[in-house]
Design a protein around this motif. Structure first.
Motif, PDB file in Angstrom:
ATOM      1  N   THR A  66      -2.480 -10.709  -3.178  1.00 35.78           N
ATOM      2  CA  THR A  66      -1.294  -9.857  -3.024  1.00 35.78           C
ATOM      3  C   THR A  66      -1.754  -8.411  -2.819  1.00 35.78           C
ATOM      4  OG1 THR A  66      -1.159  -9.627  -5.417  1.00 35.78           O
ATOM      5  CG2 THR A  66       0.237 -11.310  -4.402  1.00 35.78           C
ATOM      6  N   PRO A  67      -2.131  -8.080  -1.592  1.00 37.08           N
ATOM      7  CA  PRO A  67      -2.612  -6.715  -1.335  1.00 37.08           C
ATOM      8  C   PRO A  67      -1.485  -5.703  -1.491  1.00 37.08           C
ATOM      9  CG  PRO A  67      -2.425  -7.942   0.719  1.00 37.08           C
ATOM     10  CD  PRO A  67      -2.130  -8.908  -0.396  1.00 37.08           C
ATOM     11  N   PRO A  68      -1.837  -4.454  -1.796  1.00 39.83           N
ATOM     12  CA  PRO A  68      -0.807  -3.417  -1.928  1.00 39.83           C
ATOM     13  C   PRO A  68      -0.188  -3.098  -0.569  1.00 39.83           C
ATOM     14  CG  PRO A  68      -2.990  -2.469  -2.112  1.00 39.83           C
ATOM     15  CD  PRO A  68      -3.164  -3.955  -2.054  1.00 39.83           C
ATOM     16  N   ARG A  69       0.997  -2.480  -0.592  1.00 41.21           N
ATOM     17  CA  ARG A  69       1.655  -2.091   0.651  1.00 41.21           C
ATOM     18  C   ARG A  69       0.820  -1.054   1.385  1.00 41.21           C
ATOM     19  NH1 ARG A  69       8.029  -1.168   0.041  1.00 41.21           N
ATOM     20  NH2 ARG A  69       8.545  -3.358   0.216  1.00 41.21           N
ATOM     21  N   ARG A  70       0.946  -1.072   2.711  1.00 37.43           N
ATOM     22  CA  ARG A  70       0.228  -0.087   3.519  1.00 37.43           C
ATOM     23  C   ARG A  70       0.914   1.262   3.401  1.00 37.43           C
ATOM     24  NH1 ARG A  70      -0.134  -3.908   8.816  1.00 37.43           N
ATOM     25  NH2 ARG A  70      -1.661  -5.361   7.964  1.00 37.43           N
ATOM     26  N   SER A  71       0.128   2.273   3.110  1.00 36.24           N
ATOM     27  CA  SER A  71       0.693   3.626   3.005  1.00 36.24           C
ATOM     28  C   SER A  71       0.967   4.150   4.408  1.00 36.24           C
ATOM     29  CB  SER A  71      -0.298   4.544   2.290  1.00 36.24           C
ATOM     30  OG  SER A  71      -1.421   4.756   3.124  1.00 36.24           O
ATOM     31  N   PRO A  72       1.823   5.170   4.520  1.00 34.00           N
ATOM     32  CA  PRO A  72       2.089   5.767   5.838  1.00 34.00           C
ATOM     33  C   PRO A  72       0.807   6.268   6.516  1.00 34.00           C
ATOM     34  CG  PRO A  72       3.724   6.508   4.264  1.00 34.00           C
ATOM     35  CD  PRO A  72       2.687   5.739   3.495  1.00 34.00           C
ATOM     36  N   ALA A  73      -0.113   6.824   5.746  1.00 34.95           N
ATOM     37  CA  ALA A  73      -1.371   7.313   6.328  1.00 34.95           C
ATOM     38  C   ALA A  73      -2.185   6.165   6.906  1.00 34.95           C
ATOM     39  CB  ALA A  73      -2.178   8.063   5.272  1.00 34.95           C
TER      40      ALA A  73
END
Length: 88
Positions: A66-73
């Motif tokens: 369960t990888p973390p959400r992709r940040s806007p950057a």
């Protein structure tokens, strides 16, 4: 009267490099080079192994599953990467 006995322990027969090389069917030089290479390979393998505690193993597996959400950057960086590699 004290009787003192001096006796040296003999090394095991296969600890002697010339004998070991003959048993292995190699010259002494080939035997020494191969032995050093094996020791170096073993040292490299041991240095490359990362040992994790049970808790760290569980955290690592959880991050993979369960990888973390992709940040806007990160999303912008991925878009730039795709644009640079796109061949049209």
């Amino acid at each position: 009267m004290l009787l003192r006995r001096n006796r040296r322990a003999k090394p095991p027969p296969f600890s002697h490099p010339p004998l070991r090389s003959r048993v292995a069917g190699r010259t002494l030089t080939d035997f020494v080079v191969a032995t050093v290479q094996e020791a170096a390979q073993h040292a490299i393998e041991q240095a490359e192994v990362t040992r994790l505690s049970l808790a760290d193993q569980q955290r690592f597996a959880e991050a993979l599953l369960t990888p973390p959400r992709r940040s806007p950057a990160l999303q912008r960086a991925m878009a730039r990467h795709d644009k640079l590699l796109r061949t049209e």
